[in-house]
Design an enzyme around this catalytic site. Structure first.
Site, PDB file in Angstrom:
ATOM      1  N   TRP A   1     -31.021 -51.378 -10.842  1.00 15.57           N
ATOM      2  CA  TRP A   1     -30.566 -50.446 -11.884  1.00 15.57           C
ATOM      3  C   TRP A   1     -31.418 -50.587 -13.133  1.00 15.57           C
ATOM      4  O   TRP A   1     -31.712 -49.601 -13.802  1.00 15.57           O
ATOM      5  CB  TRP A   1     -29.079 -50.655 -12.186  1.00 15.57           C
ATOM      6  CG  TRP A   1     -28.198 -50.321 -11.019  1.00 15.57           C
ATOM      7  CD1 TRP A   1     -27.392 -51.173 -10.334  1.00 15.57           C
ATOM      8  CD2 TRP A   1     -28.053 -49.031 -10.379  1.00 15.57           C
ATOM      9  NE1 TRP A   1     -26.752 -50.493  -9.312  1.00 15.57           N
ATOM     10  CE2 TRP A   1     -27.134 -49.197  -9.317  1.00 15.57           C
ATOM     11  CE3 TRP A   1     -28.609 -47.770 -10.598  1.00 15.57           C
ATOM     12  CZ2 TRP A   1     -26.758 -48.139  -8.470  1.00 15.57           C
ATOM     13  CZ3 TRP A   1     -28.233 -46.723  -9.767  1.00 15.57           C
ATOM     14  CH2 TRP A   1     -27.330 -46.909  -8.726  1.00 15.57           C
TER      15      TRP A   1
ATOM     16  N   ASP B   1     -26.268 -51.533 -20.124  1.00 12.65           N
ATOM     17  CA  ASP B   1     -25.660 -50.839 -18.988  1.00 12.65           C
ATOM     18  C   ASP B   1     -24.607 -51.797 -18.436  1.00 12.65           C
ATOM     19  O   ASP B   1     -24.930 -52.787 -17.788  1.00 12.65           O
ATOM     20  CB  ASP B   1     -26.726 -50.527 -17.932  1.00 12.65           C
ATOM     21  CG  ASP B   1     -26.120 -49.948 -16.652  1.00 12.65           C
ATOM     22  OD1 ASP B   1     -24.888 -49.737 -16.603  1.00 12.65           O
ATOM     23  OD2 ASP B   1     -26.897 -49.699 -15.706  1.00 12.65           O
TER      24      ASP B   1
ATOM     25  N   LYS C   1     -16.414 -48.118 -11.271  1.00 18.08           N
ATOM     26  CA  LYS C   1     -16.294 -49.493 -10.779  1.00 18.08           C
ATOM     27  C   LYS C   1     -15.072 -50.192 -11.380  1.00 18.08           C
ATOM     28  O   LYS C   1     -14.202 -50.613 -10.646  1.00 18.08           O
ATOM     29  CB  LYS C   1     -17.579 -50.255 -11.041  1.00 18.08           C
ATOM     30  CG  LYS C   1     -18.649 -49.881 -10.020  1.00 18.08           C
ATOM     31  CD  LYS C   1     -20.002 -49.611 -10.580  1.00 18.08           C
ATOM     32  CE  LYS C   1     -20.923 -49.029  -9.520  1.00 18.08           C
ATOM     33  NZ  LYS C   1     -22.178 -48.558 -10.104  1.00 18.08           N
TER      34      LYS C   1
HETATM   35  C1  LIG Z   1     -23.396 -47.975 -10.145  1.00 18.88           C
HETATM   36  C2  LIG Z   1     -24.346 -48.328 -11.234  1.00 18.88           C
HETATM   37  C3  LIG Z   1     -25.175 -47.375 -11.853  1.00 18.88           C
HETATM   38  C4  LIG Z   1     -25.233 -45.942 -11.398  1.00 18.88           C
HETATM   39  O1  LIG Z   1     -24.140 -45.252 -11.841  1.00 18.88           O
HETATM   40  P1  LIG Z   1     -23.959 -43.686 -11.573  1.00 18.88           P
HETATM   41  O2  LIG Z   1     -22.703 -43.435 -12.357  1.00 18.88           O
HETATM   42  O3  LIG Z   1     -23.815 -43.495 -10.112  1.00 18.88           O
HETATM   43  O4  LIG Z   1     -25.125 -42.967 -12.133  1.00 18.88           O
HETATM   44  C5  LIG Z   1     -25.979 -47.794 -12.879  1.00 18.88           C
HETATM   45  N1  LIG Z   1     -25.989 -49.070 -13.300  1.00 18.88           N
HETATM   46  C6  LIG Z   1     -25.221 -50.010 -12.726  1.00 18.88           C
HETATM   47  C7  LIG Z   1     -25.282 -51.415 -13.217  1.00 18.88           C
HETATM   48  C8  LIG Z   1     -24.378 -49.675 -11.677  1.00 18.88           C
HETATM   49  O5  LIG Z   1     -23.615 -50.612 -11.101  1.00 18.88           O
END
Ligand SMILES: *Cc1c(COP(=O)(O)O)cnc(C)c1O
Length: 362
Positions: free
Chosen positions: A103, A174, A198
């Site tokens: 990511w 993030d 999540k």
């Molecule tokens: C799942 C995830 C993403 C992607 O998220 P989307 O909402 O599908 O764009 C980005 N960063 C991390 C750390 C993730 O776990």
């Protein structure tokens, strides 16, 4: 199948049972309004109460100070990968990134479209199995911000203490896969973003917490929807927001509050993950893939002795009522995602099943 099973999916992921049941009712009739949550205008009072509750609970749970906006936007965390540099990184400027997994790599790739990127530290040399130590960090001379991924969903690593950028450099995180799984000192951040699917709710809504001066700093020649300014000024109601997802998010936050808030979540999550890590550390068939000290309390990545045994374990786990244990293809093996809503009983059941499997195949 009428019974629910243990859902260890990395995302979208398990939600609290109480929230699902309350949502079933709200789909039919939101708070006695006679109209279901998905059918209300986003400008109607009953929905306004929902979005206000969502923001108020975010602020209360995380102690978000008045100098930060709370926004609910769309496009997932992946949209934040480009919105951040689009708003904050000019073509001649440099942004610093900590590279701890797939990511982070995607975030870097998007930032490069808008300006210069400097990588402060990376754990790619060992397939992202660890969090780099601060004494290896090399910051650039004048970064406009510093970006990191607090929990690496795919590789099963998590920062136990946040990186500290040079003075005055806004820290951007993030936090998609560990937001509100532990206390967070929002004051230290310029911007925090997280896709909801999540730890916070269903897919379709992304939480953005952003310092007000950074919102103002951004370019005002971007398309309206891509400026943070728009969503901050209109309190996430510039256009139709994902009303259903925001409803569930507010209920999940309420559930977190009823269950003791972020400090209680952290304690619970550490104990839950501990059940599985303790077993992995005793096992002679399985091993954790993330280095001790870097291990995630959200995503536990592990392997059996051989890939054949991994496959056998995954196949048998399905028959025993565990779903979503197959690891990401870049790591292989298994991954147990045990976010806030995953019950401790599920961690214990998984450890018991692993022990039985080891006995039969060790
Ligand atoms: C799942 C995830 C993403 C992607 O998220 P989307 O909402 O599908 O764009 C980005 N960063 C991390 C750390 C993730 O776990």
């Amino acid at each position: 199948m009428s019974e629910r099973i243990y859902n260890l999916s990395a995302g979208p992921a398990v939600l609290p049972e109480e929230v699902i049941r309350k949502t079933q009712e709200a789909i039919w009739n939101l708070n006695g309004s006679g109209i279901g949550v998905m059918e209300h205008s986003h400008r109607d009072k009953p929905f306004m109460a929902v979005i206000e509750k969502a923001e108020a609970l975010c602020r209360e749970l995380a102690g978000i100070p008045a100098d930060h906006h709370v926004m609910f936007v769309q496009g997932g965390a992946s949209t934040q990968f480009f919105m951040v540099p689009m708003n904050l990184l000019g073509p001649d400027a440099t942004a610093d990134y900590l590279m701890t997994g797939a990511w982070s790599q995607k975030a870097v790739a998007e930032a490069k479209r808008f300006g210069k990127v400097h990588v402060v530290a990376s754990s790619e040399d060992e397939n992202f199995s660890y969090i780099p130590s601060p004494d290896t960090f090399k910051w650039s001379a004048k970064p406009v911000y510093a970006h990191f991924t607090s929990n690496n969903t795919i590789f099963g690593t998590q920062w136990s203490t946040d990186p500290v950028p040079p003075d005055g450099v806004p820290l951007i995180c993030d936090a998609s896969s560990d937001i509100f799984s532990r206390p967070i000192d929002v004051e230290k951040y310029g911007l925090i973003y997280a896709g909801a699917q999540k730890n916070l709710g269903p897919s379709g809504v992304t939480l953005v917490i952003m310092r007000k001066d950074l919102v103002e700093r951004a370019s005002s020649s971007l398309p309206t929807m891509l400026q943070y300014r728009t969503h901050a000024k209109e309190k996430s109601l510039y256009n139709t927001p994902p009303t259903f997802a925001i409803y569930v998010l507010a209920e999940v936050l309420d559930w977190i509050k009823q269950n003791g808030g972020l400090a209680a979540m952290e304690e619970r999550n550490r104990a839950k993950a501990g059940v599985i890590y303790d077993y992995l550390d005793r096992s002679s068939l399985f091993r954790a893939t993330a280095r001790a000290g870097s291990r995630s309390n959200m995503n536990i990545t592990f392997r059996a002795r051989t890939p054949e045994l991994d496959d056998k374990f995954i196949a048998e786990s399905k028959k025993r009522g565990f779903s979503g244990l197959k690891g990401h293809r870049s790591v292989g093996g298994m991954r147990a995602s045990v976010y806030n809503a995953f019950p401790r009983a599920g961690c214990e059941a998984l450890a018991t099943f692993m022990a039985e499997f080891e006995k039969a195949n060790g």
